[in-house]
Write a protein that holds these residues in place. Structure first.
Motif, short mmCIF file in Angstrom:
data_model
loop_
_atom_site.label_atom_id
_atom_site.label_comp_id
_atom_site.label_asym_id
_atom_site.label_seq_id
_atom_site.Cartn_x
_atom_site.Cartn_y
_atom_site.Cartn_z
N GLN A 78 1.24 16.84 -12.63
CA GLN A 78 0.57 17.96 -11.97
C GLN A 78 -0.95 17.76 -11.98
O GLN A 78 -1.72 18.67 -12.31
N ASN A 79 -1.35 16.53 -11.60
CA ASN A 79 -2.77 16.17 -11.63
C ASN A 79 -3.35 16.29 -10.22
O ASN A 79 -3.00 15.54 -9.32
N ASN A 80 -4.23 17.28 -10.06
CA ASN A 80 -4.81 17.53 -8.73
C ASN A 80 -5.69 16.38 -8.25
O ASN A 80 -5.79 16.12 -7.04
N LEU A 81 -6.35 15.67 -9.15
CA LEU A 81 -7.21 14.56 -8.76
C LEU A 81 -6.39 13.43 -8.14
O LEU A 81 -6.79 12.83 -7.14
N ILE A 82 -5.22 13.17 -8.74
CA ILE A 82 -4.36 12.12 -8.17
C ILE A 82 -3.80 12.56 -6.84
O ILE A 82 -3.69 11.78 -5.90
N PHE A 83 -3.45 13.89 -6.74
CA PHE A 83 -3.00 14.41 -5.45
C PHE A 83 -4.06 14.18 -4.38
O PHE A 83 -3.77 13.77 -3.25
N MET A 84 -5.32 14.47 -4.74
CA MET A 84 -6.41 14.30 -3.78
C MET A 84 -6.55 12.83 -3.36
O MET A 84 -6.75 12.52 -2.17
N LEU A 85 -6.40 11.93 -4.32
CA LEU A 85 -6.51 10.50 -4.01
C LEU A 85 -5.39 10.06 -3.09
O LEU A 85 -5.61 9.32 -2.12
N VAL A 86 -4.15 10.52 -3.36
CA VAL A 86 -3.00 10.15 -2.51
C VAL A 86 -3.20 10.64 -1.10
O VAL A 86 -3.00 9.89 -0.12
N PHE A 87 -3.61 11.91 -0.94
CA PHE A 87 -3.77 12.47 0.40
C PHE A 87 -4.93 11.81 1.15
O PHE A 87 -4.86 11.60 2.37
N ALA A 88 -5.98 11.42 0.42
CA ALA A 88 -7.11 10.74 1.07
C ALA A 88 -6.70 9.36 1.56
O ALA A 88 -7.03 8.96 2.69
N LEU A 89 -5.97 8.63 0.73
CA LEU A 89 -5.52 7.31 1.14
C LEU A 89 -4.51 7.38 2.27
O LEU A 89 -4.51 6.54 3.18
N PHE A 90 -3.63 8.39 2.23
CA PHE A 90 -2.66 8.56 3.32
C PHE A 90 -3.38 8.90 4.63
O PHE A 90 -3.01 8.39 5.70
N SER A 91 -4.39 9.75 4.56
CA SER A 91 -5.18 10.08 5.76
C SER A 91 -5.86 8.84 6.31
O SER A 91 -5.94 8.63 7.53
N LEU A 92 -6.36 7.98 5.40
CA LEU A 92 -7.00 6.73 5.82
C LEU A 92 -6.01 5.84 6.57
O LEU A 92 -6.36 5.22 7.58
N SER A 93 -4.75 5.78 6.09
CA SER A 93 -3.75 4.96 6.77
C SER A 93 -3.43 5.51 8.15
O SER A 93 -3.18 4.73 9.08
N PHE B 212 0.83 -1.20 0.00
CA PHE B 212 0.00 0.00 0.00
C PHE B 212 0.87 1.25 0.00
O PHE B 212 0.58 2.23 -0.71
N GLY B 213 1.94 1.24 0.79
CA GLY B 213 2.84 2.40 0.82
C GLY B 213 3.53 2.61 -0.51
O GLY B 213 3.71 3.75 -0.96
N ALA B 214 3.95 1.49 -1.16
CA ALA B 214 4.57 1.61 -2.47
C ALA B 214 3.59 2.18 -3.49
O ALA B 214 3.97 2.99 -4.37
N LEU B 215 2.33 1.77 -3.38
CA LEU B 215 1.30 2.30 -4.28
C LEU B 215 1.13 3.80 -4.09
O LEU B 215 1.04 4.56 -5.07
N LEU B 216 1.09 4.25 -2.82
CA LEU B 216 0.96 5.69 -2.56
C LEU B 216 2.15 6.47 -3.11
O LEU B 216 1.98 7.57 -3.68
N LEU B 217 3.34 5.92 -2.93
CA LEU B 217 4.52 6.61 -3.45
C LEU B 217 4.47 6.70 -4.97
O LEU B 217 4.79 7.75 -5.56
N GLY B 218 4.05 5.60 -5.62
CA GLY B 218 3.93 5.64 -7.08
C GLY B 218 2.90 6.65 -7.54
O GLY B 218 3.13 7.40 -8.51
N LEU B 219 1.76 6.71 -6.87
CA LEU B 219 0.73 7.69 -7.22
C LEU B 219 1.21 9.12 -6.99
O LEU B 219 0.89 10.03 -7.77
N LEU B 220 1.98 9.31 -5.90
CA LEU B 220 2.49 10.66 -5.63
C LEU B 220 3.45 11.11 -6.72
O LEU B 220 3.39 12.27 -7.19
N LEU B 221 4.35 10.21 -7.14
CA LEU B 221 5.27 10.57 -8.22
C LEU B 221 4.51 10.84 -9.52
O LEU B 221 4.88 11.76 -10.29
N LEU B 222 3.47 10.04 -9.74
CA LEU B 222 2.66 10.26 -10.93
C LEU B 222 1.97 11.61 -10.88
O LEU B 222 1.91 12.34 -11.88
#
Length: 319
Positions: A59-74, A44-54
């Protein structure tokens, strides 16, 4: 590499031992609970890191929002994983004696405390895992933890491993309390020699020897006497329990003697004596026990059986 792993394991065990001394009961608190990412959590952490780099690359705000939401969930998961074990009360129960080669069962009492407990996984090192849940607050739960009894003596199973991946499986919360447990393991009964013993006169006598035919009268039945001696006709007439007495009635009171098993090793002698004890109890023969450094006078009954088996289990300093 193996040496490094072994050294790390020793240091880790020593550190855990200092924080978790042997106790008969305890309540899990922050000083006894540890949290680490599970293998799923690593992915899960590797997935978040990959999404963050993506997200940074495009510069995709939707992916940023998804990363921060999943990180908050963790982060929230850390709290729920911790409180699933925090406040859980553990108490060591009894354990029934077993024979060598059987499976011992250690009773464990769990008290959920102020909240329900989910997906609790309990085991001893390298043993089968027992999974349980306590769905209501204030509920008590009893488990029987299995552990193989490979040799006679006093069995101590070691540290209890308690863990939980609740609620998402990305974090593992665990504790390793050292419970004050022990189980008595009797020798494995093996009839390597026919039932023999030494009478007080030193002559060998057979266990199949029966009462003398010289009847001498009746006496009140005493607990532990052979059921064959009971005068059942008097009992059927409501006159109470009486036992038949014989002039040579002591001939069925046997001494199970260590020295009569010449040629056998120590463990084989103990196994043979254990088999003799069980057979005497089954046949209603009063028996004594003689091992180096210990003598038990002849008797019969559950208490005598328990005492004799205990002597055999702990002989030679197996405490």
């Amino acid at each position: 590499m193996k040496r490094l792993r072994a050294a790390f394991r020793r240091r880790m065990n020593a550190w855990i031992a200092r924080r978790n001394p042997p106790v008969s009961a305890l309540t899990l608190q922050q000083n006894r609970i540890f949290i680490f990412p599970s293998s799923v959590g690593m992915g899960f952490g590797a997935l978040l890191l990959g999404l963050l780099l993506l997200a940074i690359n495009y510069q995709n705000n939707l992916i940023f929002m998804l990363v921060f939401a999943l990180f908050s969930l963790s982060i929230i998961t850390i709290l729920h994983t911790y409180i699933n074990l925090s406040g859980l009360r553990i108490q060591a129960g009894n354990s029934e004696p077993v024979f060598a080669g059987e499976t011992a069962h250690f009773h464990l009492h769990l008290d959920s405390g102020s909240r329900p407990r989910y997906q609790l996984q309990l085991s001893f090192a390298e043993q089968r895992t027992v999974i349980c849940e306590i769905p209501r607050a204030g509920q008590h739960y009893e488990l029987r933890m299995p552990y193989p009894a490979t040799s006679r003596g006093r069995l101590q199973p070691g540290r209890l491993q308690l863990r939980s991946d609740f609620p998402l499986g990305i974090l593992r919360c665990w504790a390793m309390p050292m419970m004050d447990w022990h189980c008595l393991v009797y020798p494995r009964p093996k009839m390597l020699r026919p039932l023999q013993s030494s009478a007080d006169s030193g002559e060998g006598v057979s266990a199949a020897r029966r009462d003398s035919d010289e009847f001498s009268g009746f006496e009140r039945y005493r607990r532990g006497e052979s059921p064959r001696r009971i005068f059942w006709k008097a009992y059927a007439r409501g006159q109470g329990l009486f036992s038949k007495q014989y002039e040579a009635g002591s001939s069925d009171r046997l001494i199970l003697d260590w020295d009569s098993l010449e040629g056998l090793g120590e463990e084989d002698r103990l196994s043979n004596l254990c088999a003799w004890v069980l057979e005497c109890e089954q046949r209603g023969l009063a028996y004594g026990l003689r091992v180096p450094g210990m003598f038990m006078p002849p008797d019969l009954g559950p208490a005598h059986l328990k005492a004799a088996l205990r002597v055999l289990a702990l002989w030679g300093g197996r405490a």
